[in-house]
Design an enzyme around this catalytic site. Structure first.
Site, PDB file in Angstrom:
ATOM      1  N   GLU A 252       0.845  -1.203   0.000  1.00 55.91           N
ATOM      2  CA  GLU A 252       0.000   0.000   0.000  1.00 55.91           C
ATOM      3  C   GLU A 252       0.876   1.247   0.000  1.00 55.91           C
ATOM      4  O   GLU A 252       0.624   2.208  -0.718  1.00 55.91           O
ATOM      5  CB  GLU A 252      -0.904  -0.009   1.238  1.00 55.91           C
ATOM      6  CG  GLU A 252      -1.763   1.243   1.354  1.00 55.91           C
ATOM      7  CD  GLU A 252      -2.784   1.163   2.480  1.00 55.91           C
ATOM      8  OE1 GLU A 252      -2.524   0.487   3.491  1.00 55.91           O
ATOM      9  OE2 GLU A 252      -3.854   1.779   2.333  1.00 55.91           O
ATOM     10  N   GLU A 382       2.553  10.553  11.131  1.00 59.76           N
ATOM     11  CA  GLU A 382       3.186  10.288  12.439  1.00 59.76           C
ATOM     12  C   GLU A 382       3.643   8.827  12.510  1.00 59.76           C
ATOM     13  O   GLU A 382       4.743   8.519  12.969  1.00 59.76           O
ATOM     14  CB  GLU A 382       2.204  10.575  13.591  1.00 59.76           C
ATOM     15  CG  GLU A 382       1.890  12.046  13.816  1.00 59.76           C
ATOM     16  CD  GLU A 382       0.885  12.609  12.816  1.00 59.76           C
ATOM     17  OE1 GLU A 382       0.253  11.813  12.077  1.00 59.76           O
ATOM     18  OE2 GLU A 382       0.740  13.831  12.748  1.00 59.76           O
TER      19      GLU A 382
HETATM   20  C1  LIG Z   1      -9.136   8.573   2.202  1.00 57.54           C
HETATM   21  C2  LIG Z   1      -8.936   7.409   3.114  1.00 57.54           C
HETATM   22  C3  LIG Z   1      -9.096   6.128   2.632  1.00 57.54           C
HETATM   23  C4  LIG Z   1      -8.918   5.024   3.480  1.00 57.54           C
HETATM   24  N1  LIG Z   1      -9.104   3.775   2.965  1.00 57.54           N
HETATM   25  C5  LIG Z   1      -8.990   2.698   3.775  1.00 57.54           C
HETATM   26  C6  LIG Z   1      -9.291   1.382   3.277  1.00 57.54           C
HETATM   27  O1  LIG Z   1      -9.647   1.197   2.116  1.00 57.54           O
HETATM   28  N2  LIG Z   1      -9.193   0.334   4.130  1.00 57.54           N
HETATM   29  C7  LIG Z   1      -8.804   0.489   5.426  1.00 57.54           C
HETATM   30  O2  LIG Z   1      -8.721  -0.521   6.138  1.00 57.54           O
HETATM   31  N3  LIG Z   1      -8.541   1.724   5.949  1.00 57.54           N
HETATM   32  C8  LIG Z   1      -8.637   2.830   5.149  1.00 57.54           C
HETATM   33  N4  LIG Z   1      -8.371   4.097   5.653  1.00 57.54           N
HETATM   34  C9  LIG Z   1      -8.090   4.240   7.084  1.00 57.54           C
HETATM   35  C10 LIG Z   1      -6.672   4.660   7.409  1.00 57.54           C
HETATM   36  O3  LIG Z   1      -5.784   3.590   7.242  1.00 57.54           O
HETATM   37  C11 LIG Z   1      -6.705   5.162   8.845  1.00 57.54           C
HETATM   38  O4  LIG Z   1      -7.487   6.355   8.851  1.00 57.54           O
HETATM   39  C12 LIG Z   1      -5.332   5.480   9.377  1.00 57.54           C
HETATM   40  O5  LIG Z   1      -4.576   4.305   9.536  1.00 57.54           O
HETATM   41  C13 LIG Z   1      -5.404   6.220  10.731  1.00 57.54           C
HETATM   42  O6  LIG Z   1      -6.239   5.585  11.626  1.00 57.54           O
HETATM   43  P1  LIG Z   1      -7.385   6.383  12.412  1.00 57.54           P
HETATM   44  O7  LIG Z   1      -8.151   7.173  11.386  1.00 57.54           O
HETATM   45  O8  LIG Z   1      -8.123   5.406  13.243  1.00 57.54           O
HETATM   46  O9  LIG Z   1      -6.617   7.423  13.321  1.00 57.54           O
HETATM   47  P2  LIG Z   1      -5.975   7.127  14.762  1.00 57.54           P
HETATM   48  O10 LIG Z   1      -5.147   5.893  14.702  1.00 57.54           O
HETATM   49  O11 LIG Z   1      -7.047   7.190  15.779  1.00 57.54           O
HETATM   50  O12 LIG Z   1      -4.996   8.377  14.909  1.00 57.54           O
HETATM   51  C14 LIG Z   1      -5.425   9.659  15.349  1.00 57.54           C
HETATM   52  C15 LIG Z   1      -4.189  10.558  15.432  1.00 57.54           C
HETATM   53  O13 LIG Z   1      -3.257  10.036  16.377  1.00 57.54           O
HETATM   54  C16 LIG Z   1      -1.964   9.851  15.792  1.00 57.54           C
HETATM   55  N5  LIG Z   1      -1.356   8.627  16.341  1.00 57.54           N
HETATM   56  C17 LIG Z   1      -1.954   7.425  16.532  1.00 57.54           C
HETATM   57  N6  LIG Z   1      -1.070   6.531  17.036  1.00 57.54           N
HETATM   58  C18 LIG Z   1       0.116   7.188  17.138  1.00 57.54           C
HETATM   59  C19 LIG Z   1       1.420   6.803  17.569  1.00 57.54           C
HETATM   60  N7  LIG Z   1       1.673   5.561  17.991  1.00 57.54           N
HETATM   61  N8  LIG Z   1       2.412   7.731  17.543  1.00 57.54           N
HETATM   62  C20 LIG Z   1       2.184   9.001  17.103  1.00 57.54           C
HETATM   63  N9  LIG Z   1       0.946   9.426  16.688  1.00 57.54           N
HETATM   64  C21 LIG Z   1      -0.058   8.530  16.694  1.00 57.54           C
HETATM   65  C22 LIG Z   1      -2.266   9.675  14.302  1.00 57.54           C
HETATM   66  O14 LIG Z   1      -1.128  10.007  13.510  1.00 57.54           O
HETATM   67  C23 LIG Z   1      -3.420  10.648  14.101  1.00 57.54           C
HETATM   68  O15 LIG Z   1      -2.937  11.951  13.925  1.00 57.54           O
HETATM   69  C24 LIG Z   1      -8.550   5.216   4.834  1.00 57.54           C
HETATM   70  C25 LIG Z   1      -8.372   6.523   5.330  1.00 57.54           C
HETATM   71  C26 LIG Z   1      -8.577   7.605   4.490  1.00 57.54           C
HETATM   72  C27 LIG Z   1      -8.379   8.992   5.047  1.00 57.54           C
END
Ligand SMILES: Cc1cc2nc3c(=O)[nH]c(=O)nc-3n(C[C@H](O)[C@H](O)[C@H](O)COP(=O)(O)OP(=O)(O)OC[C@H]3O[C@@H](n4cnc5c(N)ncnc54)[C@H](O)[C@@H]3O)c2cc1C
Length: 414
Positions: A252, A382
């Site tokens: 990916e 991040e």
């Molecule tokens: C346009 C789009 C398409 C997507 N398509 C898919 C898809 O097809 N399939 C799929 O499975 N997922 C998909 N995603 C999901 C994407 O993989 C997740 O949004 C991403 O991994 C972040 O997870 P979260 O949104 O739960 O944020 P969270 O994990 O809740 O993070 C929130 C904030 O905390 C920060 N953070 C979290 N943990 C840490 C750490 N350990 N250290 C420092 N900072 C941290 C993050 O950087 C972020 O700023 C998609 C997302 C988008 C925006």
């Protein structure tokens, strides 16, 4: 010339793909490319159906040039695939939007799948006949995807899956999804996961689209209510889902960094260099600060390309995508946001309100809005910095107090 006749030197590959394109595209399309006639090209494009074209490109092996021929590819080296992509870009041919399948699902099945799975799924994926989605993220598990809660319980030759996924791009039109589910809650979070191919039309799968700020609904929530998946649709061993998912995630990052495609970033439908022309047209070229930012954007765009070449060389040497995918994913995402902001700034007030007929403003603003997701999708910036810090720079690992606890004992809100 068909793929089976393609000889193996770089020049011969180029000749083969060009010969195929010239024979397969309408003559008016080929003439428009030869003469650079944009209006004629637009008329010619209207003659070709998108789905039918993507299917033909896939059947010829050009949509997945590095896949083995027996699974619908062209059996080429990554450097030769780049030549194929260059020619497809030069002839301005449409490509399949099935990038989750072609860029991520396909490599995962090639690496981990059974022979039966490769035979069944790869060619229709390459030919745009079956669209794929990735069912990893959940409301309570995004960055920490290994903490996911969707359960898979074995029942004879089947698994019964219940839970919820979110942000699932293309789920509303997908035939199949790559699903990671928890098969053993007594194991630590990375160890009790299993990876499946799920039929998105199976009873109990419900897809609800989510609307985003571009106005599109690219992604969805997906609910599983006791969905039955045959054990033959399991990818990799029971409990090894994290290792299989890592293959998908590495690919990916490569796909999202632009290394998997030849097109890279685009501003209002054109290359970054085109912004220089826009600045000139709008009489802004005399502004030294703006000029400096434009040059910086062009330089960064070259850096992305060259780093992708390095990653391709590593793959050519037989390595799986590694942390270099995180470098390009991180840099390309932030670079694209800077470029899209610059493009909108250049347009000025035109980017705030524009007539429907102003395609340039419409696509520039859409590109700007869409780019906000670049630093989140496929792993946030991040998280990319954490990976680079730990695996490339060798910095101490982030503290992980829950890594060795049984998953069921980890405190969670749901
Ligand atoms: C346009 C789009 C398409 C997507 N398509 C898919 C898809 O097809 N399939 C799929 O499975 N997922 C998909 N995603 C999901 C994407 O993989 C997740 O949004 C991403 O991994 C972040 O997870 P979260 O949104 O739960 O944020 P969270 O994990 O809740 O993070 C929130 C904030 O905390 C920060 N953070 C979290 N943990 C840490 C750490 N350990 N250290 C420092 N900072 C941290 C993050 O950087 C972020 O700023 C998609 C997302 C988008 C925006």
């Amino acid at each position: 010339m068909t793929v089976t006749e393609v000889p193996r030197t770089d020049e011969q590959v180029r000749q083969a793909v060009v010969a195929w394109l010239r024979a397969s595209l309408p003559p008016t399309w080929v003439a428009a490319i030869d003469t650079g006639d944009a209006a004629e090209l637009q008329r010619a494009r209207a003659l070709v159906g998108y789905d039918e074209w993507c299917a033909r490109l896939g059947e010829a092996g050009w949509a997945t040039p590095t896949w083995p021929r027996e699974y619908g590819g062209a059996g080429l080296e990554p450097s030769q695939a780049r030549i194929v992509n260059e020619e497809l870009t030069r002839y301005k041919v449409p490509r399949s939007f099935n990038v989750i399948g072609i860029g991520m699902g396909g490599p995962t099945i090639l690496h981990w799948g059974t022979e039966e799975q490769r035979q069944r799924y790869l060619a229709p994926m390459a030919q745009h006949r079956e669209i794929w989605c990735q069912l990893f993220s959940e409301p309570g598990a995004g960055s920490d995807v290994a903490g996911l809660s969707t359960r898979a319980v074995r029942d004879g030759d089947e698994w019964v899956v219940s839970g919820q996924k979110v942000w699932t791009t293309l789920a509303h039109i997908a035939s199949f999804g790559m699903l990671v589910a928890r098969s053993d809650p007594d194991q630590p979070k990375h160890k009790g996961l299993t990876y499946f191919i799920v039929d998105m039309k199976a009873p109990g799968v419900e897809v609800r689209p989510l609307r985003q700020m571009t106005g599109d609904a690219e992604f969805n929530e997906v609910f599983f209510a006791e969905v039955r998946i045959p054990d033959s649709a399991r990818v990799g061993p029971v409990g090894e889902g994290w290792a299989v998912a890592t293959t998908t995630l590495m690919n990916e990052r490569v796909a999202l960094s632009g290394a998997g495609s030849a097109s890279g970033e685009s501003v209002g439908g054109g290359p970054v260099d085109g912004l220089v022309g826009v600045a000139r047209k709008l009489g802004r070229w005399g502004d030294p600060v703006l000029r400096q930012r434009l040059m910086q954007a062009v330089i960064e765009s070259r850096v992305v390309k060259i780093t992708n070449f390095r990653a391709a060389a590593a793959r050519r040497a037989g390595r799986q995508p590694g942390p270099e995918g995180s470098i390009t994913k991180l840099f390309a995402a932030e670079h694209n946001q800077r470029v899209q902001e610059l493009a909108v700034e250049l347009l000025g007030a035109r980017a705030m309100a524009w007539p429907r007929s102003d395609d340039e403003a419409g696509s520039t603003v859409r590109g700007f809005l869409r780019s906000r997701a670049n630093t989140i999708e496929g792993g946030t910036s991040e998280i990319m910095r954490n990976i680079l810090g730990e695996r490339v720079l060798g910095l101490p690992k982030e503290p992980a107090v829950d890594r060795d606890l049984p998953w069921k004992d980890i405190p969670r809100s749901q």
